[in-house]
Scaffold this motif. Structure first.
Motif: not given
Length: 507
Positions: A159-175, A365-369
């Motif tokens: 785990l590189a992070g948990f809920g807060i880190s994942w959510t913040a990274s996803l929203l940051s990429g969205f912005v 944000f990358t998605i595995d094959g």
């Protein structure tokens, strides 16, 4: 008196015994009453026996009688060495068995696959036995906890992070994606003469929206940066996420008056999650990473089929209810989604999910094959299941909903407690038919470089060590038996469930 004596008759010998009645029970009775009771049935019986003689007998002879059971290479399965006509070459299956099950998964790490299979069996079997208790807990472990544990077991990593880190990274990429889209629109407007000012204005509007969203997301991103700067970011993030989620659940469920039960459940869930993280060492990097490109065989077949079956059910239910919704936007979206996904073949869906889905995700944000394939299969199967479930909803009389409304039940409770259980009971055969079709359609994933059971079988044919005239037929016979075993098991269990749910209707 003489007239009476003359008209009377006295038999001088015994009456002959009657013929025995035709036997209608036992094996002879079955043959007489079911197979040879009419000229048509006699003809059908003879034709069926001929077909069985021409198909079953040669198959048994090939698979068992003339088969070769021991050997180390192709020489054992050659007729000149065996001394007779050679049937199935089972040493080839023994040599390639690990490849059929694991693909090219590293051999020292295959214990992780075995442990995943064992956990799946231990959680699934109690769920399938109606008499066993704690179905809610069992279902939560199988449908929620097990997929996460299985991912880290099979893929590895930590785990590189948990809920807060994942959510913040996803929203940051969205912005960032919104801002990049605005800049692109504005740059196109600078090179367009006709509608250039309009495109520039639209681009600036999108960038302003991105800036506004970034200010809203900023506190979450700041919290993520502070967590990552701590000495143990994973556990810090875990503690913050647990605190925020538990307090939110406590407040939303009534606070001090009625929210204590939800708070305790939330804390127990996070405690169990923390134990799993510590045991698997996810905070320290976890197990060695095994790329999904080396997965294969029955592992890929089960991962794709089980994920598609489980995830397509809620998608199908949501789409079926959306298609019957009275809100035009939801109804139009559901109809368009269902018709679009049902109107294209699964191969097209797999290509779209593999090569075009990354274009629609936020920047960075990358998605595995394999994950792309799972998303495509889930959406495709959900569209088909939606129509099956909608057929069950149409079979429910309107009086059921009207009676529930008269009792004061809300739409959600009416649907979940009254309408949907009856609808699903009506469509069990159709749903299981879709599941069986999905299980067999997993062989199509080989076109996007994922080698399932059949893909590994075809790859094994290239090995010159086992190149014999019967290798091809032996491999397909073996994989066919595996497919039949799984599909037949699903069919029989569905009949058991259908019989059990309809037992009260039998006279």
């Amino acid at each position: 008196m003489s007239d009476v004596a003359a008209s009377s008759f006295v038999r001088g010998e015994l009456v002959p015994p009657r013929a025995a009645p035709i036997k209608t029970t036992g094996f002879v009775g079955f043959l007489r009453t079911r197979l040879f009771n009419s000229p048509t049935n006699i003809l059908l019986t003879l034709v069926s026996v001929m077909l069985l003689w021409l198909t079953v007998i040669p198959a048994i002879k090939f698979l068992l009688v003339d088969a070769v059971w021991h050997g180390t290479d192709r020489n054992a399965c050659l007729a000149q060495n065996a001394g007779h006509v050679v049937g199935a070459c089972w040493p080839y299956v023994q040599a390639k068995f690990s490849q059929f099950i694991y693909g090219f998964y590293p051999e020292p790490e295959r214990w992780r696959v075995n442990l995943t299979f064992l956990l799946a069996a231990l959680l699934l079997l109690p769920l399938l036995i109606p008499r066993l208790p704690a179905k809610s807990l069992n279902a939560g472990l199988f449908f929620v906890a097990f997929p996460i544990v299985a991912f880290f077991l099979l893929h590895g990593g930590g785990l590189a992070g948990f809920g807060i880190s994942w959510t913040a990274s996803l929203l940051s990429g969205f912005v960032d994606s919104i801002g990049e889209a605005g800049r692109k629109v504005a740059s196109v407007g600078e090179t367009t003469a006709l509608v250039g000012p309009l495109l520039q204005a639209l681009g600036k509007l999108i960038m302003l929206f991105s800036i506004a969203v970034s200010y809203v997301v900023w506190p979450l991103i700041w919290l993520r940066d502070q967590i990552q700067a701590s000495s143990r970011p994973v556990w810090t993030d875990f503690a913050v996420t647990a605190a925020i989620a538990s307090i939110s659940v406590f407040v939303l469920n009534g606070g001090v008056r009625t929210g204590w039960r939800s708070l305790i459940v939330s804390l127990l869930i996070f405690a169990g999650t923390g134990i799993v993280i510590a045991v698997m060492g996810l905070d320290r990097g976890g197990l060695p990473v095994v790329d999904t490109r080396v997965w294969g065989g029955l592992l890929i077949t089960l991962v794709v089929s089980v994920t598609g079956i489980v995830s397509s059910m809620p998608i199908g239910i949501a789409l079926a209810l959306g298609r019957r919704s009275t809100i035009p936007l939801i109804r139009v979206f559901s109809i368009a989604f269902i018709e679009l996904w049902r109107g294209v073949p699964l191969i097209t869906v797999l290509f779209f999910a593999t090569y075009m889905l990354p274009l629609f995700v936020p920047a960075g944000f990358t998605i595995d094959g394999l994950m792309r394939v799972l998303i495509g299969v889930a959406l495709f199967s959900g569209a088909y299941n939606a129509e099956v479930i909608r057929g069950g909803l149409l079979a429910i009389p309107r009086g059921q909903g009207e009676a529930a409304a008269a009792l004061g039940l809300s739409w959600g409770k009416t649907t979940s407690l009254i309408v949907m259980p009856q609808a699903l009971r009506h469509v069990i055969p159709g749903l299981v038919n879709s599941f069986i079709g999905l299980f067999k359609d997993t062989s199509l994933v080989s076109i996007v470089a994922l080698f399932d059971l059949l893909g590994q079988l075809r790859a094994s044919f290239a090995d010159p060590v086992w190149a014999t005239p019967t290798t091809l037929f032996t491999g397909f016979a073996f994989t066919g038996m595996i497919y039949f075993a799984f599909c037949f098991a699903m069919s029989r269990y569905s009949q058991f469930v259908e019989h059990r749910l309809n037992a009260h209707r039998q006279n």
